[in-house]
Structures are given as C-alpha cells and as structure tokens.
Design a protein around this motif. Sequence first.
Motif, mmCIF file in Angstrom:
data_model
loop_
_atom_site.group_PDB
_atom_site.id
_atom_site.type_symbol
_atom_site.label_atom_id
_atom_site.label_comp_id
_atom_site.label_asym_id
_atom_site.label_seq_id
_atom_site.Cartn_x
_atom_site.Cartn_y
_atom_site.Cartn_z
ATOM 1 N N ALA A 166 14.525 -3.713 -9.238
ATOM 2 C CA ALA A 166 14.150 -3.565 -7.585
ATOM 3 C C ALA A 166 13.994 -2.177 -7.196
ATOM 4 O O ALA A 166 13.156 -1.976 -6.295
ATOM 5 N N LEU A 167 14.888 -1.349 -7.730
ATOM 6 C CA LEU A 167 14.916 0.125 -7.209
ATOM 7 C C LEU A 167 13.702 0.940 -7.808
ATOM 8 O O LEU A 167 13.089 1.668 -7.052
ATOM 9 N N ALA A 168 13.524 0.545 -8.928
ATOM 10 C CA ALA A 168 12.230 0.967 -9.828
ATOM 11 C C ALA A 168 11.141 0.523 -8.795
ATOM 12 O O ALA A 168 10.196 1.390 -8.464
ATOM 13 N N ALA A 169 10.972 -0.575 -8.447
ATOM 14 C CA ALA A 169 9.709 -1.147 -7.727
ATOM 15 C C ALA A 169 9.661 -0.489 -6.283
ATOM 16 O O ALA A 169 8.553 -0.278 -5.813
ATOM 17 N N ALA A 170 11.033 -0.427 -5.687
ATOM 18 C CA ALA A 170 10.691 0.370 -4.474
ATOM 19 C C ALA A 170 10.456 1.749 -4.389
ATOM 20 O O ALA A 170 9.767 2.270 -3.766
ATOM 21 N N TYR A 171 10.727 2.356 -5.614
ATOM 22 C CA TYR A 171 10.231 3.540 -5.943
ATOM 23 C C TYR A 171 8.716 3.830 -5.964
ATOM 24 O O TYR A 171 7.948 4.702 -5.338
ATOM 25 N N ALA A 172 8.068 2.843 -6.887
ATOM 26 C CA ALA A 172 6.689 2.645 -7.164
ATOM 27 C C ALA A 172 6.010 2.504 -5.965
ATOM 28 O O ALA A 172 4.998 2.945 -5.510
ATOM 29 N N ALA A 173 6.344 1.625 -4.979
ATOM 30 C CA ALA A 173 5.682 1.225 -3.725
ATOM 31 C C ALA A 173 6.042 2.456 -2.737
ATOM 32 O O ALA A 173 4.910 2.563 -1.932
ATOM 33 N N THR A 174 6.942 2.911 -2.729
ATOM 34 C CA THR A 174 7.183 4.039 -1.594
ATOM 35 C C THR A 174 6.215 5.072 -2.020
ATOM 36 O O THR A 174 5.677 5.656 -1.052
ATOM 37 N N ALA A 175 6.101 5.392 -3.331
ATOM 38 C CA ALA A 175 5.199 6.605 -3.623
ATOM 39 C C ALA A 175 3.944 6.239 -3.984
ATOM 40 O O ALA A 175 2.857 7.031 -3.594
ATOM 41 N N GLY A 176 3.463 5.340 -4.514
ATOM 42 C CA GLY A 176 2.199 4.667 -5.054
ATOM 43 C C GLY A 176 1.226 4.463 -3.815
ATOM 44 O O GLY A 176 -0.051 4.890 -4.174
ATOM 45 N N ARG A 177 1.730 3.763 -2.996
ATOM 46 C CA ARG A 177 0.598 3.240 -1.902
ATOM 47 C C ARG A 177 0.145 4.433 -1.266
ATOM 48 O O ARG A 177 -1.096 4.495 -1.259
ATOM 49 N N PRO A 178 0.914 5.577 -0.605
ATOM 50 C CA PRO A 178 -0.067 6.577 -0.162
ATOM 51 C C PRO A 178 -0.606 7.509 -0.926
ATOM 52 O O PRO A 178 -1.659 8.278 -0.470
ATOM 53 N N TYR A 179 -0.100 7.736 -2.436
ATOM 54 C CA TYR A 179 -0.745 8.338 -3.341
ATOM 55 C C TYR A 179 -2.269 7.673 -3.459
ATOM 56 O O TYR A 179 -3.309 8.244 -3.540
ATOM 57 N N THR A 180 -2.490 6.488 -3.672
ATOM 58 C CA THR A 180 -3.313 5.850 -3.672
ATOM 59 C C THR A 180 -4.358 5.839 -2.369
ATOM 60 O O THR A 180 -5.777 6.206 -2.669
#
Length: 324
Positions: A251-265
């Motif tokens: 869950a924490l890894a997914a939260a990290y991916a979502a928090t950083a990945g969306r604005p990077y995209t």
Amino acid sequence: MSRSRAWAELLRLPALFTVPGDALSGAASTGAPPNSRTLLAIGSSLCLYEAGMALNDWADREEDAAERPHRPLPSGRVQPSSALTAACALTAAGLALAARAGRPALAVAAPLAATVWAYDLALKHTPAGPVAMAAARGLDHLLGAAATTGRTREALPSAALLGTHTFAVTTVSRRETQGGSSLPPLAALAATALLTRLVARAPRGTQDATPTGTGARAGIGARSGVPGGAGRRTSAHERPGLTLDVALRTALAAAYAATAGRPYTHAALNPSPPLTQRAVGGGIRATIPLQAALAARAGAGLTAVAIAALAPIGRRYARKVSIT
C-alpha cells in the motif's frame, strides 16, 4: 500574520513534513526502535533542512527577482540579511542537536551541513546539483541510523533508494520555472517505477514468511511443531502478520507511485512551467510514502504508519503555502 506567512513561504513549511521520516526510516533500517537520540536526530534534520531553505532563497534572490518576484526576499517581505542570519543560526542549532545525540550522529551531520551549504552556494546550477541534493537526503537518512545505534552500514541500501528519488526530483526542479523538456519528468517517472518495485518487495536476505514484529530474519525456517515438519516454513495462512506486512508495504509503495507518478506523467506530456512545478511538488510530497515504505520494508510497521501520517498534515499546509 503577514510576517509569519512570509517566513512560512521562505522556509517552505509544507516541505518540513518530509524531514522526520528520514531519521525514522534510517533508524528502522538498523532494526532498532526509535529512542531519545532519534528525536535529537529529527531535530537536527529539521534545523539543517530549514537552514537550506533560507540559504537557498538568499543565494537565489537576484534570480527570483526576475523569475519569481512574489517570493519573500524579492518582494521585500523578508530582508536578505535576516534570511542569511536564519540559515547560520539553524545550521548551528542542527549541529548542536546532532552533537547531543553522540559522536556518530555529529560525524554524519557535519558533512550533511557542508553539503547543504555547498549546494545552495555553488553546486545548484551545475551538473553536480542533483547529486549533492541526493547526497544530502541520503545523509539525513543515515543521521537517524547513526544517532539511534551508532551504526550506518545497515542503512546504506535504503539511503541509496531515498537518494535516487531525490536525484530525480531535483533533476525535474531545474526547469520548473522554464519548462520545455519532457526528458526530466520521463526519467523521473522511470526512476519512480523502479523504486516502487524495489520497496514493494522484501529486502534481500529476508523472506515474507518471517513473522511480523519478531525481528527474526528469514532464512531460518519456522518450526511447525508437527512431527515430520521440522524446518517447515509457516504458510501465510498460519501467519496473519505476514499478510499485514505485505499489505502495508504494498500500500505504501502504491501511494508513493501514485503521488509521484501522476504529476510526472502530466509534466512529461505537457512540460509547461505550471505542470513542471506540480511535478516537483508531487515528487517532494512522495518522499513521505517512500520513507514509510522503507520503514515497512525493514519490518517497522508502527514507524511506517507514523511516517505516513505526516502526509495529510503536509497536504493541509500545502493548500496555504507553496511547497516549492
């Protein structure tokens, strides 16, 4: 109120909530619970981080006057001499707190302070800038380990992961006022995917079949207590803690991916200054779930939850004061 807000902007108050997790996850990586020296390390980290924020604006006051005239120094809401004085005082306080935590902590805090000053005054606009920032975040992580146990070796792998994330964010931030290039956010997105994969799985030398919270390392099979079952590893169904460990880490890894990945995209698709700045902000905020995931990966579930709890607080303040 106006003066307080100006200083909150200068010190980038919401970003402050990304700092305690460095020391806490660093302590967790050694297998030791937080103690009073860990708290001193957190205090030292907070002081040195804010020293860097004040020094950053002092060093960039002429550049900000042209590109971001609303910042506290070019707008005249905070005097340059006050910002420099604050940077010096906060650095001294950070080193003093580290000294209270012991010689190993001071041995890490001193190069951390030097890295902060070198970045702001000389390295920021050079190719070494992202490397210096990555080193500073990694050293901050090691500070928690050194203060808590006097050791840093166990924390080196997780410090490298945290430093890699910081390197990616800093690379994107170098164009936050100009935009125009999709390459930095694309590279940061790739780094985020790799880090997510690494923190979501059990660290090398451990197995997910190890009971939660015992401190036992895998490779030593749990005894089943059933005749003929000596050395049999206990299954996930027999160890509820196993499922909780994996679920928390995932869950924490997914939260990290979502928090950083969306604005990077978004920044990669449209590298405009506003979206690039949002990508930098997202990368900074993603530091908290990454720290929490590192703590969970080390088996410190309670520490991971405590770190993760800082994220909503930081978001609340980010609505009032810019994180970048």
